[in-house]
Design a protein around this motif. Structure first.
Motif, PDB file in Angstrom:
ATOM      1  N   LEU A 160     -34.058  55.587  50.149  1.00 36.75           N
ATOM      2  CA  LEU A 160     -34.659  55.985  48.877  1.00 36.75           C
ATOM      3  C   LEU A 160     -33.541  56.657  48.096  1.00 36.75           C
ATOM      4  O   LEU A 160     -32.936  57.607  48.589  1.00 36.75           O
ATOM      5  N   GLU A 165     -26.764  57.735  42.222  1.00 39.52           N
ATOM      6  CA  GLU A 165     -26.116  58.001  43.505  1.00 39.52           C
ATOM      7  C   GLU A 165     -25.350  56.784  44.029  1.00 39.52           C
ATOM      8  O   GLU A 165     -24.953  56.740  45.193  1.00 39.52           O
ATOM      9  N   ASP A 193     -37.971  55.360  42.310  1.00 40.26           N
ATOM     10  CA  ASP A 193     -39.092  55.570  41.396  1.00 40.26           C
ATOM     11  C   ASP A 193     -38.796  54.988  40.015  1.00 40.26           C
ATOM     12  O   ASP A 193     -39.658  54.972  39.147  1.00 40.26           O
ATOM     13  N   TYR A 247     -33.780  73.873  45.636  1.00 39.63           N
ATOM     14  CA  TYR A 247     -34.655  72.884  44.994  1.00 39.63           C
ATOM     15  C   TYR A 247     -36.015  73.482  44.570  1.00 39.63           C
ATOM     16  O   TYR A 247     -36.937  72.748  44.254  1.00 39.63           O
ATOM     17  N   TYR A 253     -37.871  66.693  43.325  1.00 39.08           N
ATOM     18  CA  TYR A 253     -37.683  66.918  44.761  1.00 39.08           C
ATOM     19  C   TYR A 253     -39.042  66.971  45.466  1.00 39.08           C
ATOM     20  O   TYR A 253     -39.208  66.480  46.576  1.00 39.08           O
TER      21      TYR A 253
HETATM   22  P1  GDP Z   1     -31.628  66.994  50.602  1.00 42.96           P
HETATM   23  O1  GDP Z   1     -31.046  66.067  51.628  1.00 42.96           O
HETATM   24  O2  GDP Z   1     -32.817  67.729  51.079  1.00 42.96           O
HETATM   25  O3  GDP Z   1     -30.567  67.882  49.999  1.00 42.96           O
HETATM   26  O4  GDP Z   1     -32.194  66.127  49.392  1.00 42.96           O
HETATM   27  P2  GDP Z   1     -31.507  64.916  48.627  1.00 42.96           P
HETATM   28  O5  GDP Z   1     -31.201  65.333  47.233  1.00 42.96           O
HETATM   29  O6  GDP Z   1     -30.395  64.363  49.434  1.00 42.96           O
HETATM   30  O7  GDP Z   1     -32.708  63.869  48.569  1.00 42.96           O
HETATM   31  C1  GDP Z   1     -33.179  63.215  49.718  1.00 42.96           C
HETATM   32  C2  GDP Z   1     -33.208  61.713  49.496  1.00 42.96           C
HETATM   33  O8  GDP Z   1     -34.102  61.367  48.466  1.00 42.96           O
HETATM   34  C3  GDP Z   1     -31.866  61.132  49.094  1.00 42.96           C
HETATM   35  O9  GDP Z   1     -31.755  59.844  49.668  1.00 42.96           O
HETATM   36  C4  GDP Z   1     -31.956  61.016  47.605  1.00 42.96           C
HETATM   37  O10 GDP Z   1     -31.169  59.954  47.161  1.00 42.96           O
HETATM   38  C5  GDP Z   1     -33.441  60.735  47.402  1.00 42.96           C
HETATM   39  N1  GDP Z   1     -33.974  61.307  46.161  1.00 42.96           N
HETATM   40  C6  GDP Z   1     -34.080  62.625  45.844  1.00 42.96           C
HETATM   41  N2  GDP Z   1     -34.660  62.786  44.638  1.00 42.96           N
HETATM   42  C7  GDP Z   1     -34.928  61.542  44.171  1.00 42.96           C
HETATM   43  C8  GDP Z   1     -35.524  61.035  42.959  1.00 42.96           C
HETATM   44  O11 GDP Z   1     -35.937  61.770  42.067  1.00 42.96           O
HETATM   45  N3  GDP Z   1     -35.633  59.667  42.846  1.00 42.96           N
HETATM   46  C9  GDP Z   1     -35.185  58.832  43.817  1.00 42.96           C
HETATM   47  N4  GDP Z   1     -35.319  57.523  43.625  1.00 42.96           N
HETATM   48  N5  GDP Z   1     -34.627  59.261  44.955  1.00 42.96           N
HETATM   49  C10 GDP Z   1     -34.497  60.595  45.140  1.00 42.96           C
END
Ligand code: GDP
Ligand code: MN
Length: 532
Positions: A160, A165, A193, A247, A253
């Motif tokens: 996802l 990214e 999304d 976050y 998030y």
């Molecule tokens: P963390 O690992 O808890 O710091 O959170 P991340 O920012 O790495 O998010 C976790 C995963 O969800 C990652 O693969 C992100 O690319 C994805 N992700 C986070 N927010 C979004 C969003 O708003 N849209 C989409 N499509 N992916 C998201």
């Protein structure tokens, strides 16, 4: 209409000037052409603006939220550009949304964008649980490939992520492909999304050895259910408390965590598979993956695999445990009884009274989709969703997966992958067996690159201690080395502290002496003056 015609004429002029540009290298002509082009661009822009203004006033007075007579041409043009981009995006979104609803109602299994990577798929590999497609069969017959040596599982890599990214994702893909997937050719599913950009699709599929599929998340899976008070959720995010929590103020998030808890496995593309391996951008793999983890899960009857576990920030899940307990009590089974074979000890140190915050870090997961597609799991996440903590607090999918699977799965159905060297932000693991690291071309240092064995926040040692995983033969020896190293580090820190204190003492002494000398000199001068 007039404006349209003008645009067309301007276009013609444009073509003409291009031609003359090609045929003539005379500098003057080039200059002239250039200014012609600028002029015609300007006309075209103006024509579009005129056109647009007309449209706004006649058809859709709500498009602009301010009176456009106050705006400069540039401002109108900028708004026009935004609106056009939005329209383009909406069209793409609609198209993908339509394909999703079509698929879900038909129970069909093709949707989203499928990049087949035909020429790159390994010919000697076939899925265990999926029949060959007509295309694959024909190809095998054509090239007379009879000795199929390896059977893939019905499994996919799963990511996802956002378009923004892309480059972090490519770095991850390169490692996963070179260290694992180019030997196996597993599919890779990307969900988002928002629609994936062409650039994202081209660059990622170019690096992946299996089929690659890009899916859009249906709106219902990334929005507020009607039992959530959006104003209250907004107040929470804006309150002072959440500003200081990681976050804490982020809305997306929260949708992401809810999606990874409730919906990722329901996406029509994901429904086709039996196993998934979750992979995020910005992660590293420091050793070759020496055996197919999907096959390992299948052969061993394992349902959920992880590499790193750690303690959650308590302030993000203040009421998660109480809410979870209510749900599990309603199931009329004591999941904390000694009779039950599970990993309840991993998540609670007092027989379920409190949650110790330990969770499998879910940015890495290799698991069976069957553990989600069942009444207990769905009952749990729906119960949690109604309680509102995804939005009124900031419940993460990791503690949610960890709580339920530690309770409802058998101990031997959860696996710590000690042979996979994984790294994401603060967490890193490195296999302890020297010969393995050599065979697997590891680039990690088993002593320094083992956050899971060094950090107070890690729960891996706890998992090993309660019998969740075998101790590798080198475990004790490495723990001793790590501790020795820790002691040496502490000693060095202590020595440096003493050295700094000593230096400070000496400096103070020197200052004191100098001050004393100055005082003496002053006194001597005063005495001398009196003497005069
Ligand atoms: P963390 O690992 O808890 O710091 O959170 P991340 O920012 O790495 O998010 C976790 C995963 O969800 C990652 O693969 C992100 O690319 C994805 N992700 C986070 N927010 C979004 C969003 O708003 N849209 C989409 N499509 N992916 C998201
Ligand atoms: Mn992450």
């Amino acid at each position: 209409v007039v404006a349209e015609k003008e645009t067309a004429e301007v276009k013609e002029e444009n073509e003409e000037s291009k031609e003359s540009n090609d045929n003539d290298n005379d500098n003057d002509t080039i200059e002239e052409t250039k200014s012609n082009k600028e002029l015609s661009d300007k006309y075209q822009e103006e024509a579009e603006i005129e056109n647009y203004i007309e449209k706004v006033y006649n058809e859709d007075p709500d498009t602009f939220n301010e009176d456009i007579s106050n705006l400069t041409d540039e401002e109108i043009a900028a708004q026009l550009k935004n609106i056009k981009e939005k329209q383009k995006n909406d069209e793409l979104l609609n198209k993908q949304q339509q394909s999703i609803s079509k698929i879900s109602s038909q129970g069909d299994n093709v949707e989203g964008t499928l990049i087949d990577n035909e020429d790159r798929i390994r010919k000697d590999i076939t899925p265990d649980n999926k029949p060959w497609s007509q295309y694959e069969l024909e190809r095998i017959i054509n090239i007379n490939e009879t000795n199929i040596s390896y059977k893939r599982q019905n499994a996919t890599l799963f990511t996802l992520c956002r378009n923004s990214e892309l480059y972090s994702m490519l770095k991850t893909i390169h490692q996963v492909e070179s260290r694992f997937n180019n030997k196996f050719g597993y599919d890779w599913v990307f969900l988002n999304d928002e629609p994936f950009s062409e650039e994202f699709i081209n660059l990622t599929s170019n690096m992946i050895s299996g089929k690659v599929r890009y899916g859009l998340i249906p709106r219902e899976h990334w929005s507020y259910p009607d039992y959530i008070d959006e104003d209250k959720a907004k107040e929470v995010r804006e309150s002072r408390k959440w500003a200081s929590i990681t976050y804490g103020t982020s809305e997306s998030y929260r949708h992401m965590c809810r999606f990874n808890s409730m919906f990722f496995y329901k996406h029509p593309i994901m429904r086709e598979y039996e196993y998934y391996w979750r992979i995020e951008p910005d992660v590293n793999f420091h050793c070759d993956i020496m055996e197919d983890p999907f096959k390992f899960l299948k052969n061993e009857g394992i349902k959920y695999g992880f590499t790193i576990s750690m303690r959650e920030l308590h302030n993000t899940i203040e009421t998660l445990w109480e809410t979870s307990k209510k749900y599990f009590n309603s199931l009329n089974k004591d999941y904390f009884s000694k009779e039950v074979d599970n990993l309840s000890e991993f998540i609670s140190d007092d027989n379920g009274e409190t949650y110790n915050l330990c969770h499998y870090w879910s940015n890495f997961e290799i698991a069976s989709l069957s553990i989600y597609n069942n009444e207990i799991y769905e009952g749990y996440v729906n119960y949690l969703d109604k309680a509102g903590g995804f939005f009124y607090e900031r419940w993460g999918d990791a503690p949610i997966h960890s709580i339920i699977f530690s309770l409802i799965l058998r101990k031997d159905e959860i696996h710590l992958f000690q042979d996979i060297s994984y790294e994401h932000t603060v967490g890193i693991t490195c296999p302890l067996k020297d010969s393995f690291r050599q065979n697997a071309k590891c680039t990690c240092n088993p002593i320094t690159d083992n956050w899971v064995l060094r950090s107070e926040s890690s729960c891996n040692i706890k998992f090993i201690d309660i019998g969740g995983a075998n101790k590798e033969p080198e475990y004790e020896e490495y723990m001793r080395k790590i501790q020795e190293e820790q002691i040496a580090k502490n000693r060095l820190r202590e020595e440096q502290k003493q050295l700094r204190a000593e230096t400070a003492r000496r400096q103070a002494e020197t200052r004191r002496k100098k001050a004393e000398e100055r005082r003496k000199a002053r006194l001597a001068k005063q005495t001398a003056n009196k003497g005069v």
